[in-house]
Design a protein around this motif. Sequence first.
Motif, PDB file in Angstrom:
ATOM      1  N   TRP A  10       0.990  -1.473   0.129  1.00  0.00           N
ATOM      2  CA  TRP A  10       0.352   0.101  -0.062  1.00  0.00           C
ATOM      3  C   TRP A  10       1.063   1.534  -0.200  1.00  0.00           C
ATOM      4  N   ASN A  11       1.650   1.029  -0.300  1.00  0.00           N
ATOM      5  CA  ASN A  11       2.828   2.824  -0.857  1.00  0.00           C
ATOM      6  C   ASN A  11       3.259   2.696   0.613  1.00  0.00           C
ATOM      7  N   ALA A  12       4.075   1.451   1.389  1.00  0.00           N
ATOM      8  CA  ALA A  12       3.915   2.211   2.617  1.00  0.00           C
ATOM      9  C   ALA A  12       4.825   1.010   2.886  1.00  0.00           C
ATOM     10  N   PRO A  13       5.301   1.291   4.749  1.00  0.00           N
ATOM     11  CA  PRO A  13       6.710   0.129   4.719  1.00  0.00           C
ATOM     12  C   PRO A  13       5.872  -0.745   5.749  1.00  0.00           C
ATOM     13  N   SER A  14       5.225  -2.305   5.377  1.00  0.00           N
ATOM     14  CA  SER A  14       4.527  -3.552   6.673  1.00  0.00           C
ATOM     15  C   SER A  14       5.808  -4.432   6.694  1.00  0.00           C
ATOM     16  N   PHE A  15       5.568  -4.837   8.067  1.00  0.00           N
ATOM     17  CA  PHE A  15       5.036  -5.617   8.297  1.00  0.00           C
ATOM     18  C   PHE A  15       4.894  -6.935   8.479  1.00  0.00           C
ATOM     19  N   ARG A  16       5.574  -8.226   8.191  1.00  0.00           N
ATOM     20  CA  ARG A  16       5.098  -9.481   8.614  1.00  0.00           C
ATOM     21  C   ARG A  16       5.563  -9.774   9.155  1.00  0.00           C
TER      22      ARG A  16
END
Length: 124
Positions: free
Chosen positions: A43-49
């Motif tokens: 979503w055009n942002a840093p994401s944590f998995r």
Amino acid sequence: MTNRSVEVERYLATLDHPMKSGVMRLRSAILDSNAGISECVKWNAPSFRYDGTDRVTFRLHPRGLCQLVFHCGARGRDEFRFGDPGGLLVWRGPDRAVVSFADQAAIAAQQDAVVDLVNAWVRT
């Protein structure tokens, strides 16, 4: 092996956002807290998995906004039980909740509680 992503590093290098230093601070704290958490851009942002599943994503647009979106996944809220002792989460739908930060000071003040919340969330 590092849990930092080159893709996120590139994204942050070009990010023009008034809360960029807070975003970077929170990102580091989350990644440093748990080697099982990795990152990507979603979503055009840093994401944590965690365990290969996107669980928490920054929302940085429109410009000036800084939130962390907590995803329930396919289970949705009705099947998802989660305690939030600090009362930071605001449910925005049956499948997601957010923590909003008004400014850099809010990020600094809430950092430890948010890191604990992320770690509990990804394990649920």
